[in-house]
Enzyme design. Structure first.
Site, PDB file in Angstrom:
ATOM      1  CG  HIS A 181      52.349 115.679  90.859  1.00 17.96           C
ATOM      2  ND1 HIS A 181      53.355 115.144  90.729  1.00 17.96           N
ATOM      3  CD2 HIS A 181      51.387 114.646  90.770  1.00 17.96           C
ATOM      4  CE1 HIS A 181      53.239 113.803  90.482  1.00 17.96           C
ATOM      5  NE2 HIS A 181      52.016 113.614  90.449  1.00 17.96           N
TER       6      HIS A 181
ATOM      7  CB  CYS B 143      37.177 130.497 100.830  1.00 19.31           C
ATOM      8  SG  CYS B 143      38.672 131.496 100.966  1.00 19.31           S
TER       9      CYS B 143
ATOM     10  CB  CYS C  30      42.299 132.148 104.319  1.00 17.64           C
ATOM     11  SG  CYS C  30      41.516 133.064 103.068  1.00 17.64           S
TER      12      CYS C  30
ATOM     13  CB  CYS D 260      37.280 132.509 104.921  1.00 17.14           C
ATOM     14  SG  CYS D 260      38.287 131.097 104.776  1.00 17.14           S
TER      15      CYS D 260
ATOM     16  CB  ALA E 278      67.000 117.805  81.092  1.00 21.55           C
TER      17      ALA E 278
HETATM   18  P1  NAD Z   1      61.136 111.420  89.167  1.00 18.41           P
HETATM   19  O1  NAD Z   1      60.023 110.341  88.521  1.00 18.41           O
HETATM   20  O2  NAD Z   1      60.528 112.641  88.726  1.00 18.41           O
HETATM   21  O3  NAD Z   1      62.816 111.228  88.929  1.00 18.41           O
HETATM   22  C1  NAD Z   1      63.635 111.762  88.505  1.00 18.41           C
HETATM   23  C2  NAD Z   1      64.309 111.406  87.035  1.00 18.41           C
HETATM   24  O4  NAD Z   1      65.082 112.257  86.602  1.00 18.41           O
HETATM   25  C3  NAD Z   1      65.059 110.109  87.212  1.00 18.41           C
HETATM   26  O5  NAD Z   1      64.367 109.086  86.077  1.00 18.41           O
HETATM   27  C4  NAD Z   1      66.631 110.466  86.603  1.00 18.41           C
HETATM   28  O6  NAD Z   1      67.497 109.421  86.170  1.00 18.41           O
HETATM   29  C5  NAD Z   1      66.251 111.691  86.155  1.00 18.41           C
HETATM   30  N1  NAD Z   1      67.471 112.707  85.801  1.00 18.41           N
HETATM   31  C6  NAD Z   1      68.021 113.110  86.959  1.00 18.41           C
HETATM   32  N2  NAD Z   1      69.081 114.094  86.619  1.00 18.41           N
HETATM   33  C7  NAD Z   1      68.728 114.483  85.214  1.00 18.41           C
HETATM   34  C8  NAD Z   1      69.108 115.373  84.176  1.00 18.41           C
HETATM   35  N3  NAD Z   1      69.925 116.411  84.601  1.00 18.41           N
HETATM   36  N4  NAD Z   1      68.543 115.108  82.862  1.00 18.41           N
HETATM   37  C9  NAD Z   1      67.433 114.396  82.651  1.00 18.41           C
HETATM   38  N5  NAD Z   1      67.017 113.459  83.481  1.00 18.41           N
HETATM   39  C10 NAD Z   1      67.646 113.379  84.636  1.00 18.41           C
HETATM   40  O7  NAD Z   1      60.978 111.052  90.401  1.00 18.41           O
HETATM   41  P2  NAD Z   1      61.286 111.755  91.846  1.00 18.41           P
HETATM   42  O8  NAD Z   1      62.477 112.837  92.000  1.00 18.41           O
HETATM   43  O9  NAD Z   1      61.113 110.726  92.962  1.00 18.41           O
HETATM   44  O10 NAD Z   1      60.066 112.563  92.075  1.00 18.41           O
HETATM   45  C11 NAD Z   1      58.927 112.294  92.580  1.00 18.41           C
HETATM   46  C12 NAD Z   1      57.560 113.312  92.262  1.00 18.41           C
HETATM   47  O11 NAD Z   1      57.825 114.564  92.956  1.00 18.41           O
HETATM   48  C13 NAD Z   1      57.510 113.722  90.899  1.00 18.41           C
HETATM   49  O12 NAD Z   1      56.308 113.987  90.579  1.00 18.41           O
HETATM   50  C14 NAD Z   1      58.541 114.816  90.451  1.00 18.41           C
HETATM   51  O13 NAD Z   1      58.008 115.432  89.420  1.00 18.41           O
HETATM   52  C15 NAD Z   1      58.397 115.624  92.033  1.00 18.41           C
HETATM   53  N6  NAD Z   1      59.361 116.401  92.079  1.00 18.41           N
HETATM   54  C16 NAD Z   1      59.417 117.579  91.565  1.00 18.41           C
HETATM   55  C17 NAD Z   1      60.450 118.592  91.812  1.00 18.41           C
HETATM   56  C18 NAD Z   1      60.386 119.786  91.301  1.00 18.41           C
HETATM   57  O14 NAD Z   1      59.159 120.392  91.179  1.00 18.41           O
HETATM   58  N7  NAD Z   1      61.359 120.481  90.689  1.00 18.41           N
HETATM   59  C19 NAD Z   1      61.641 118.011  92.650  1.00 18.41           C
HETATM   60  C20 NAD Z   1      61.507 116.817  93.102  1.00 18.41           C
HETATM   61  C21 NAD Z   1      60.327 115.861  92.964  1.00 18.41           C
END
Ligand code: NAD
Length: 252
Positions: free
Chosen positions: A125, A136, A154, A157, A239
């Site tokens: 993403h 550009c 930018c 440009c 995690a």
């Molecule tokens: P997602 O699909 O990324 O879901 C988040 C998941 O994390 C859930 O299944 C939840 O159960 C799990 N979770 C929560 N805490 C956790 C932990 N401590 N350990 C392990 N698992 C845990 O969905 P979203 O949050 O709706 O995101 C949508 C999109 O936006 C995704 O592509 C996501 O990567 C992006 N996003 C990125 C960031 C970032 O860059 N850090 C933050 C928010 C969303």
């Protein structure tokens, strides 16, 4: 699930990871929750606060100033938290260094896998720490750009700058997509961490991996749409805790 189940699952996961010739990690917002970055879905998530229509590419192009005011509030002021990588990111970097991880496919835009030391990270993403010129293609680091006057332009440009993560209505960056598809078709193990499996088309990558016979190891605090469908080994928990347990068994 009793602790014993988790213990058994951890042991089985390590056996798979050690035997695997090619392991790919697939990460979502959950891996960064313990770095202080909230996920988008569920309680407190931004999709409950803001209309997703505001994050479409057409809204951005039609209303760059208004769009930037919102982006600044949500993504740039939030970045004052200065999140740092956590133990789960760290273990993935160690796995790459020790030859136990080929690459990471991440849906996250927070750059934390690179900061933890992983070298091969396919950003499905895009990256929120960069801006891109829509005219550009020049890439800027976020700190290089003054966002006191909106929208930022930018230097080269004069084109409109956009955060380098994808908006609704934009395609997946091609290089990341092609690399992810290749990983799905050639990996023995997919280690899926912290994702609901509901975001399209990213969620198709682990499904494709399973179809091409990868074993799916999943780490999540809650069951996801993968858990009862494609997951072979479910490691329920945060995690950081699960990855530290895997680390202890894998590198003992
Ligand atoms: P997602 O699909 O990324 O879901 C988040 C998941 O994390 C859930 O299944 C939840 O159960 C799990 N979770 C929560 N805490 C956790 C932990 N401590 N350990 C392990 N698992 C845990 O969905 P979203 O949050 O709706 O995101 C949508 C999109 O936006 C995704 O592509 C996501 O990567 C992006 N996003 C990125 C960031 C970032 O860059 N850090 C933050 C928010 C969303």
């Amino acid at each position: 699930m009793s602790m014993n189940d988790l213990e058994t699952n951890l042991q089985e996961a390590v056996v798979l990871l050690k035997a695997s010739k090619k392991t790919t990690a697939f990460t979502g917002a959950g891996i960064s929750v313990e770095s202080g970055i909230p996920p988008f879905r569920g309680k407190g998530g931004i999709w409950n606060k803001y209309d997703p229509e505001l994050f479409t590419i057409s809204y951005f192009l039609d209303n760059p100033k208004e769009s930037w005011e919102l982006l600044k509030k949500i993504f740039f002021e939030l970045s004052d938290i200065k999140p740092t990588y956590n133990a789960a990111h760290r273990v993935l970097a160690k796995m790459e260094e020790r030859g136990l991880l080929d690459s990471i496919i991440t849906q996250n835009i927070d750059n934390l896998h690179f900061e933890a030391g992983n070298r091969i990270v396919h950003e499905f993403h895009g990256n929120g720490k960069q801006l891109v010129c829509l005219n550009c293609g020049k890439i800027y680091r976020r700190e290089e750009i003054d966002i006191s006057v909106l929208p930022p332009k930018c230097d080269k440009c004069g084109g409109l700058l956009k955060p380098d993560f994808i908006f609704f209505g934009e395609g997946i960056p091609q290089k990341a997509y092609i690399a992810s598809e290749k990983a799905a078709k050639t990996s023995d193990v997919f280690l899926v961490i912290g994702t609901t499996g509901e975001v399209m088309p990213a969620c198709q990558i682990p499904i494709m991996a399973k179809y091409y016979r990868a074993k799916i190891i999943e780490v999540n605090t809650e069951p996801s749409s993968f858990t009862n469908t494609i997951t072979d080994i479910y490691l329920k928990g945060k995690a950081t805790e699960i990855m530290e347990k895997l680390e202890a068994t894998m590198f003992n």
